[in-house]
Design a protein around this motif. Structure first.
Motif, PDB file in Angstrom:
ATOM      1  N   SER A   1      -9.746   2.089  -1.338  1.00  0.00           N
ATOM      2  CA  SER A   1     -10.163   3.479  -1.486  1.00  0.00           C
ATOM      3  C   SER A   1     -10.195   4.138  -0.111  1.00  0.00           C
ATOM      4  O   SER A   1     -10.143   3.455   0.920  1.00  0.00           O
ATOM      5  N   PRO A   2     -10.303   5.461  -0.040  1.00  0.00           N
ATOM      6  CA  PRO A   2     -10.421   6.119   1.270  1.00  0.00           C
ATOM      7  C   PRO A   2     -11.628   5.639   2.072  1.00  0.00           C
ATOM      8  O   PRO A   2     -11.622   5.708   3.302  1.00  0.00           O
TER       9      PRO A   2
ATOM     10  N   THR B   1      -4.875  -2.849  -2.479  1.00  0.00           N
ATOM     11  CA  THR B   1      -5.100  -1.426  -2.252  1.00  0.00           C
ATOM     12  C   THR B   1      -6.528  -1.234  -1.750  1.00  0.00           C
ATOM     13  O   THR B   1      -7.329  -2.165  -1.738  1.00  0.00           O
TER      14      THR B   1
ATOM     15  N   LEU C   1      -5.504   8.235  -4.062  1.00  0.00           N
ATOM     16  CA  LEU C   1      -6.309   8.767  -2.962  1.00  0.00           C
ATOM     17  C   LEU C   1      -5.929   8.192  -1.604  1.00  0.00           C
ATOM     18  O   LEU C   1      -6.188   8.813  -0.570  1.00  0.00           O
ATOM     19  N   HIS C   2      -5.324   6.987  -1.632  1.00  0.00           N
ATOM     20  CA  HIS C   2      -5.014   6.281  -0.380  1.00  0.00           C
ATOM     21  C   HIS C   2      -3.763   5.441  -0.634  1.00  0.00           C
ATOM     22  O   HIS C   2      -3.858   4.301  -1.087  1.00  0.00           O
TER      23      HIS C   2
ATOM     24  N   GLN D   1      -1.614   3.725   1.039  1.00  0.00           N
ATOM     25  CA  GLN D   1      -1.266   2.492   1.745  1.00  0.00           C
ATOM     26  C   GLN D   1      -1.518   1.288   0.839  1.00  0.00           C
ATOM     27  O   GLN D   1      -2.552   1.206   0.168  1.00  0.00           O
TER      28      GLN D   1
ATOM     29  N   THR E   1       3.736   2.207   1.491  1.00  0.00           N
ATOM     30  CA  THR E   1       3.004   3.196   0.706  1.00  0.00           C
ATOM     31  C   THR E   1       3.552   3.215  -0.716  1.00  0.00           C
ATOM     32  O   THR E   1       4.733   2.962  -0.946  1.00  0.00           O
TER      33      THR E   1
ATOM     34  N   ASN F   1      -6.894   3.960  -6.565  1.00  0.00           N
ATOM     35  CA  ASN F   1      -6.838   3.832  -5.108  1.00  0.00           C
ATOM     36  C   ASN F   1      -5.571   4.472  -4.549  1.00  0.00           C
ATOM     37  O   ASN F   1      -5.609   5.179  -3.532  1.00  0.00           O
TER      38      ASN F   1
END
Length: 214
Positions: free
Chosen positions: A95-96, A93, A139-140, A142, A161, A136
Motif C-alpha cells: 500500500s502507499p 505488492t 494506489l501503488h 510498484q 510496475t 494495492n
C-alpha cells in the motif's frame, strides 16, 4: 532490510502437496538468532489455481548452491520461454503506507503471457474477493514477481510496475478472466540453483481455466 525493526513484511506460506496456502503480513523485529515477525494479518486462501506437487530436499552439496546470478533490465529469450510455460508465480505488492502483501497466481501453462522482453500480462481469475493485490496496485503500482522453476530450483525475480485493465470486453476475450493485469519490467534477476527443493510434475488444478491458443 528484514533485520531493521519495524519493516513491514508480506509473506505467503504454501504447501503444494496439499494445496494449502496462508498469507501472513506483519512487522519485523531483529532477534539474536534471526527475525521475529509480529503478525497483524493471517488470511487463509482457497486452493484454486494451485498445482499439486510433491517435493524432494536435496543435500547441500547438490542443491541451493546459487551457481550463477544474472541481472538485467529485460528478459532474455530463454527467460521469456520460462515465463510463457510457467503455471505459477508469486506477486509482492504494498500500500502507499508500506503495508506489504504477497500472493500466488496460477493457471495452466500459457496463462502468463510474454508480450515483449519488458512486458507481461496475465488474467485475474475469480478469487477470494478481498482485492488486496489489485487494491494495492491501484494506489501503488510498484510490484515484484517471483517465478520458480520447480524442476531445477532456479528463481526468476522481476521488479516493475503493474496496472489492472478493468475493461470487461478485453477480459471477456480471455477464458476465465474477470480482469487483465499488465506488468512492465524494470529489473530482472535470475538465480541458478537458488534452493535445495525440487518438485514433482504438477497435478493441475481442476479450477484452471483453459488457455486460449497464442
Amino acid at each position: 532490510m528484514l533485520r531493521e525493526a519495524g519493516t513491514r513484511i508480506g509473506m505467503i506460506a504454501i504447501e503444494p502437496a496439499t494445496r494449502r496456502r496462508i498469507r501472513l503480513n506483519g512487522t519485523s523485529s531483529p532477534e539474536a538468532d534471526g527475525v521475529r515477525i509480529a503478525l497483524d494479518q493471517v488470511i487463509g486462501n482457497c486452493p484454486k489455481y494451485l498445482q499439486k506437487r510433491d517435493h524432494i530436499l536435496l543435500p547441500p552439496d547438490r542443491g541451493g548452491r546459487r551457481t550463477a546470478v544474472r541481472r538485467g533490465a529485460e528478459l532474455t529469450t530463454v527467460q521469456q520461454l520460462t515465463l510463457a510455460t510457467s503455471d505459477s508465480f508469486f506477486i509482492a505488492t504494498a500500500s502507499p503506507d508500506g503495508d506489504a502483501d504477497a500472493s500466488h497466481r496460477g493457471g495452466n501453462p500459457g496463462f502468463l503471457q510474454v508480450l515483449s522482453p519488458t512486458r507481461l500480462r496475465w488474467p485475474d481469475y475469480a478469487g477470494n474477493a478481498m482485492f488486496l493485490t489489485l487494491g494495492n496496485l491501484e494506489l501503488h503500482p510498484q510490484a515484484g514477481l517471483l517465478v520458480p522453476d520447480w524442476e531445477t530450483g532456479d528463481l526468476l525475480q522481476l521488479s516493475g510496475t503493474a496496472h489492472t485493465v478493468w475493461d470487461g470486453a478485453e477480459a471477456a476475450a480471455v477464458p476465465g478472466a474477470q480482469r487483465i493485469v499488465e506488468f512492465r519490467i524494470e529489473a530482472v534477476q535470475e538465480t541458478r540453483d537458488a534452493v535445495r527443493l525440487r518438485w514433482s510434475d504438477p497435478d493441475f488444478s481442476r479450477f484452471n481455466p483453459p488457455v486460449a491458443p497464442g
